[in-house]
Motif scaffolding. Structure first.
Motif, PDB file in Angstrom:
ATOM      1  N   VAL A 192     -41.025  40.262   5.040  1.00 40.47           N
ATOM      2  CA  VAL A 192     -39.944  40.012   4.078  1.00 40.47           C
ATOM      3  C   VAL A 192     -38.714  39.423   4.769  1.00 40.47           C
ATOM      4  N   ASP A 193     -38.221  40.095   5.816  1.00 36.83           N
ATOM      5  CA  ASP A 193     -37.055  39.615   6.557  1.00 36.83           C
ATOM      6  C   ASP A 193     -36.846  40.500   7.768  1.00 36.83           C
ATOM      7  N   VAL A 194     -35.875  40.138   8.609  1.00 39.03           N
ATOM      8  CA  VAL A 194     -35.611  40.927   9.815  1.00 39.03           C
ATOM      9  C   VAL A 194     -34.113  40.928  10.105  1.00 39.03           C
ATOM     10  N   TYR A 195     -33.616  42.080  10.549  1.00 42.88           N
ATOM     11  CA  TYR A 195     -32.241  42.222  11.024  1.00 42.88           C
ATOM     12  C   TYR A 195     -32.282  42.469  12.527  1.00 42.88           C
ATOM     13  N   TYR A 196     -31.725  41.509  13.280  1.00 39.97           N
ATOM     14  CA  TYR A 196     -31.679  41.633  14.727  1.00 39.97           C
ATOM     15  C   TYR A 196     -30.372  42.309  15.171  1.00 39.97           C
ATOM     16  N   THR A 197     -30.479  43.135  16.193  1.00 38.26           N
ATOM     17  CA  THR A 197     -29.352  43.731  16.910  1.00 38.26           C
ATOM     18  C   THR A 197     -28.361  44.413  15.974  1.00 38.26           C
ATOM     19  N   LEU A 198     -28.829  45.458  15.316  1.00 42.19           N
ATOM     20  CA  LEU A 198     -27.932  46.372  14.614  1.00 42.19           C
ATOM     21  C   LEU A 198     -27.356  47.321  15.658  1.00 42.19           C
ATOM     22  N   MET A 199     -26.028  47.395  15.742  1.00 43.64           N
ATOM     23  CA  MET A 199     -25.363  48.156  16.799  1.00 43.64           C
ATOM     24  C   MET A 199     -24.847  49.492  16.275  1.00 43.64           C
ATOM     25  N   GLN A 200     -24.843  50.477  17.153  1.00 36.64           N
ATOM     26  CA  GLN A 200     -24.313  51.794  16.821  1.00 36.64           C
ATOM     27  C   GLN A 200     -22.814  51.691  16.529  1.00 36.64           C
ATOM     28  N   ASN A 201     -22.346  52.515  15.584  1.00 41.99           N
ATOM     29  CA  ASN A 201     -20.920  52.594  15.230  1.00 41.99           C
ATOM     30  C   ASN A 201     -20.364  51.263  14.715  1.00 41.99           C
ATOM     31  N   THR A 202     -21.232  50.415  14.152  1.00 43.77           N
ATOM     32  CA  THR A 202     -20.794  49.110  13.673  1.00 43.77           C
ATOM     33  C   THR A 202     -21.165  48.939  12.204  1.00 43.77           C
ATOM     34  N   PRO A 203     -20.172  48.682  11.333  1.00 42.16           N
ATOM     35  CA  PRO A 203     -20.492  48.415   9.930  1.00 42.16           C
ATOM     36  C   PRO A 203     -20.867  46.950   9.721  1.00 42.16           C
ATOM     37  N   TYR A 204     -21.752  46.704   8.734  1.00 41.55           N
ATOM     38  CA  TYR A 204     -22.131  45.339   8.374  1.00 41.55           C
ATOM     39  C   TYR A 204     -22.049  45.233   6.855  1.00 41.55           C
ATOM     40  N   ASP A 220     -33.431  46.824  16.075  1.00 41.09           N
ATOM     41  CA  ASP A 220     -33.738  45.805  15.065  1.00 41.09           C
ATOM     42  C   ASP A 220     -34.457  46.470  13.901  1.00 41.09           C
ATOM     43  N   MET A 221     -34.442  45.834  12.733  1.00 40.33           N
ATOM     44  CA  MET A 221     -35.141  46.374  11.569  1.00 40.33           C
ATOM     45  C   MET A 221     -35.898  45.258  10.862  1.00 40.33           C
ATOM     46  N   ILE A 222     -37.235  45.418  10.772  1.00 40.67           N
ATOM     47  CA  ILE A 222     -38.102  44.451  10.100  1.00 40.67           C
ATOM     48  C   ILE A 222     -38.440  44.989   8.710  1.00 40.67           C
TER      49      ILE A 222
END
Length: 403
Positions: A368-380, A304-306
């Motif tokens: 500011v915000d949060v990104y939950y469950t960023l996965m390896q080898n996955t583009p967003y 995750d990234m906060i």
């Protein structure tokens, strides 16, 4: 809300005496640190305004349309044998000790023109005002206090940029945040968490300042020597923030990120810090192509990234302890983390978000915000954060060994 310190107290507080004065203000929590920080900047703004005629030439030598700020310890008095620069150095030292970053920076306090459009009028002889950022939540501010060269107090609108030249006495947010992240890293490592700082590349760095070797680049060189196989990463390719209107006195935003997950080799929290010095303003799109996640450090190929904003009340060592303790608490509550897998990572992140505003920072706006469950080898592509305040694109990037 203005600092809880009277004008008479400011007048009685000399630059040299501020360090002992600050010790009388409770600085063990974020509110105490924020108020003490604002009190020092208020004191400096008042004293520099009173000595403006003596400092005018030095300011005009150093402040231009392309360089809106200068360290306060670089201001030189026109009077011979003046001890002004020495006093400014002592004030800066006291500030860095109060914030716990003295070991990671040589100077952070600065004076800057609020807007480049003010330079021409100032250069043509219009006397400036000298202001400082109040403590507390900006939604509670009634006005911005500023001083003229005659010692008179002016009340400026919080959100409307002044139509007269205004100098702001503040810390260099980018330098303080960089030093603060290093202080957090050192504290986390003391607690057994091998945190690294993901810095931007030299192309994103401020080329006007000499760059210190980054901790991240050292880690890269070490990894390249010990692991010749390709390195899987995720890059932040695009980001835009839609933050509500910010007070003009706050200047550029100082954004950083906390990447959370579980260590790849043991069931312990993995927390990395990400410098984002390019992310200055809301409603503007940036294309950093910055590596934010190094996947060999994370279990289950998920993190995750906060996104956070630097705050004057931050105690970096306390924040580091809080992050580690919150993550460890969640892991200890789960009997067999391997069964849940990456589903436990949002639980860690949620716990961190829950405790940050009440535990260390002055107000919730610093989240500011949060990104939950960023996965390896996955583009967003153009993915909104959970809070809807950020929109960002991420791309998987494999870095091959040097041939």
């Amino acid at each position: 809300m203005r600092p809880s310190i009277s004008i008479s107290m400011v007048l009685a507080t000399t630059v040299v005496g501020f360090q002992s004065f600050a010790q009388n203000i409770e600085t063990t929590d974020s509110l105490g640190i924020a108020e003490s920080s604002a009190a020092q900047k208020q004191s400096l703004a008042l004293q520099i305004s009173a000595r403006y005629s003596d400092l005018e030439l030095s300011l005009k030598d150093q402040i231009t349309e392309k360089q809106l700020s200068t360290p306060i310890d670089k201001l030189n008095s026109a009077k011979p044998y003046s001890a002004f620069s020495s006093k400014m150095q002592k004030a800066d030292l006291g500030y860095r000790k109060m914030k716990g970053i003295n070991d990671f920076s040589d100077s952070v306090l600065e004076i800057r023109m609020a807007d480049e459009a003010m330079i021409e009028a100032w250069k043509n002889g219009e006397n400036p005002l000298f202001a400082f950022e109040p403590s507390g939540d900006d939604s509670n501010w009634q006005y911005i206090e500023a001083y003229d060269v005659y010692g008179q107090v002016h009340q400026l609108d919080v959100y409307q940029m002044p139509d007269v030249p205004v100098f702001v006495v503040d810390s260099n947010g980018a330098e303080e945040l960089k030093a603060g992240l290093m202080a957090m890293q050192a504290e986390m490592q003391k607690l057994g968490t091998t945190t690294q700082i993901n810095a931007v590349s030299d192309t994103n760095a401020d080329e006007s300042k000499p760059q210190k070797p980054s901790l991240m680049s050292k880690a890269h060189r070490s990894m390249a020597l010990s692991e010749p196989e390709p390195l899987n990463t995720t890059q932040l390719t695009k980001i835009r923030l839609a933050v509500d209107q910010e007070p003009w006195i706050s200047g550029k935003a100082e954004i950083y990120a906390i990447v959370t997950g579980v260590d790849s080799s043991r069931l312990e929290p993995q927390i990395d810090l990400v410098e984002m010095p390019y992310l200055d303003y809301d409603k503007q799109t940036y294309y950093p192509n910055q590596t934010v996640i190094f996947w060999p450090r994370y279990r289950w190929g998920a993190a995750d990234m906060i996104l956070m904003e630097h705050d004057d009340g931050t105690d970096y060592k306390a924040l580091a302890k809080l992050l580690v303790q919150a993550a460890e608490e969640i892991l200890k509550m789960i009997p067999d983390p391997e069964v849940q897998g990456y589903a436990i990572i949002p639980q860690i992140t949620g716990k961190i978000i829950d405790v940050i505003p009440d535990g260390v920072l002055v107000n919730d706006d610093d989240f500011v915000d949060v990104y939950y469950t960023l996965m390896q080898n996955t583009p967003y592509e153009d993915r909104p954060g959970a809070g809807g305040n950020a929109v960002a694109s991420f791309a998987p990037v494999t870095i091959s060994p040097t041939e």
